[in-house]
Design an enzyme around this catalytic site. Structure first.
Site, PDB file in Angstrom:
ATOM      1  N   HIS A   1       0.844  -1.214   0.000  1.00  0.00           N
ATOM      2  CA  HIS A   1       0.000   0.000   0.000  1.00  0.00           C
ATOM      3  C   HIS A   1       0.873   1.256   0.000  1.00  0.00           C
ATOM      4  O   HIS A   1       0.581   2.233  -0.681  1.00  0.00           O
ATOM      5  CB  HIS A   1      -0.874   0.065   1.260  1.00  0.00           C
TER       6      HIS A   1
ATOM      7  N   GLY B   1      -2.886  -1.492  -6.888  1.00  0.00           N
ATOM      8  CA  GLY B   1      -1.776  -2.433  -6.993  1.00  0.00           C
ATOM      9  C   GLY B   1      -2.015  -3.475  -8.073  1.00  0.00           C
ATOM     10  O   GLY B   1      -3.142  -3.962  -8.242  1.00  0.00           O
TER      11      GLY B   1
END
Ligand code: PAF
Length: 270
Positions: free
Chosen positions: A36, A146
């Site tokens: 993250h 992601g």
């Protein structure tokens, strides 16, 4: 500039109206790890401001899944965000995200039906519903996701395209630990013994990506390595996610109650 913690939608809207410059957005469900934080760093390279949302979205979990157990550690998350240089966090509540109660309002479409869609049929409609609402509230210029959740990234790109959203969708590379395991908040569920098995996943996928083994051999190796169940481990086209013109390996496997997903480009294909 002081770090800002936003709770209500009113606060978010006032903050947004007064913001100058480019805004990058990183939507998360918290339990933040280096994966993250790499998205935040990518945002900081591309925009003057980065806002992160932390919201465990109920509509992307089926009733038998881990919504209640999903790790929640807000104070720790905020500390990490401050360290990495994000300027703002938004902690929405369900009333702001789902004023009419948690229900699906945005369907994910064809690209969501395969792979994850076969095993978690509720999942992508929940993701598109929440991401569309988060986008509507935050109004970012850029949003970063992601590549670990490769199909999710493609589903969101597709949603942004079909809805003609004025938001640039950026995919950021997978971050792996020292043994090659793709970072995921759900790795926290793994026991020491399970972790030793989990790190075989990317090794076996790499052999398949190199063209050393085929899909059948990869399945056999995964079972020999002691994975409990394989939802899929296959080659697909990275843009369409169809089996034709494969150039990418995607896998989802189980270890006890933990489901791991991973993906990587096929090296043998240029
Ligand atoms: O990838 C996630 O953490 C979630 O699916 C997302 C995009 C934040 C939506 O809840």
């Amino acid at each position: 500039m002081a770090f800002k913690k936003i709770k209500t939608l009113d606060e978010l809207q006032t903050w947004r109206q007064n913001l100058d410059g480019k805004l990058a957005f990183v939507p998360t469900m918290g339990a933040l790890h280096d994966g993250h934080l790499s998205l935040v760093k990518e945002g900081l390279k591309r925009a003057s401001q980065v806002i992160v949302s932390i919201y465990v979205n109920p509509t992307q979990f089926a009733p038998h899944e881990d919504f209640d157990q999903y790790p929640r550690q807000i104070e720790d998350d905020i500390r990490k965000l401050k360290e990495v240089g994000a300027q703002t966090v938004w902690l929405p509540d369900t009333q702001d995200i789902y004023p009419n109660g948690p229900e699906i309002t945005v369907h994910a479409g064809e690209i969501a039906k395969t792979l994850e869609g076969e095993f978690r049929p509720h999942f992508f409609d929940g993701v598109t519903t929440v991401v569309a609402r988060l986008f509507e509230c935050v109004k970012p210029d850029i949003a970063i996701f992601g590549e670990k959740d490769f199909q999710q990234l493609q589903v969101i790109r597709h949603m942004a395209e079909t809805q003609k959203l004025p938001i640039e969708i950026i995919g950021a590379p997978i971050i792996r630990d020292e043994n090659g395991l793709a970072l995921s908040s759900r790795n926290a569920y793994l026991s020491v013994e399970e972790y030793k098995i989990a790190i075989q996943l990317n090794r076996i996928m790499k052999e398949m990506a190199d063209g050393q083994i085929d899909e059948k051999q990869a399945h056999q190796k995964l079972l020999e390595a002691d994975f409990d169940k394989i939802d899929y481990c296959c080659s697909r086209n990275s843009a369409t996610l169809k089996p034709e013109n494969p150039n990418h390996i995607l896998a989802a496997v189980w270890l006890g109650k933990t489901r791991l997903i991973d993906n990587m480009p096929m090296l043998a294909v240029k």
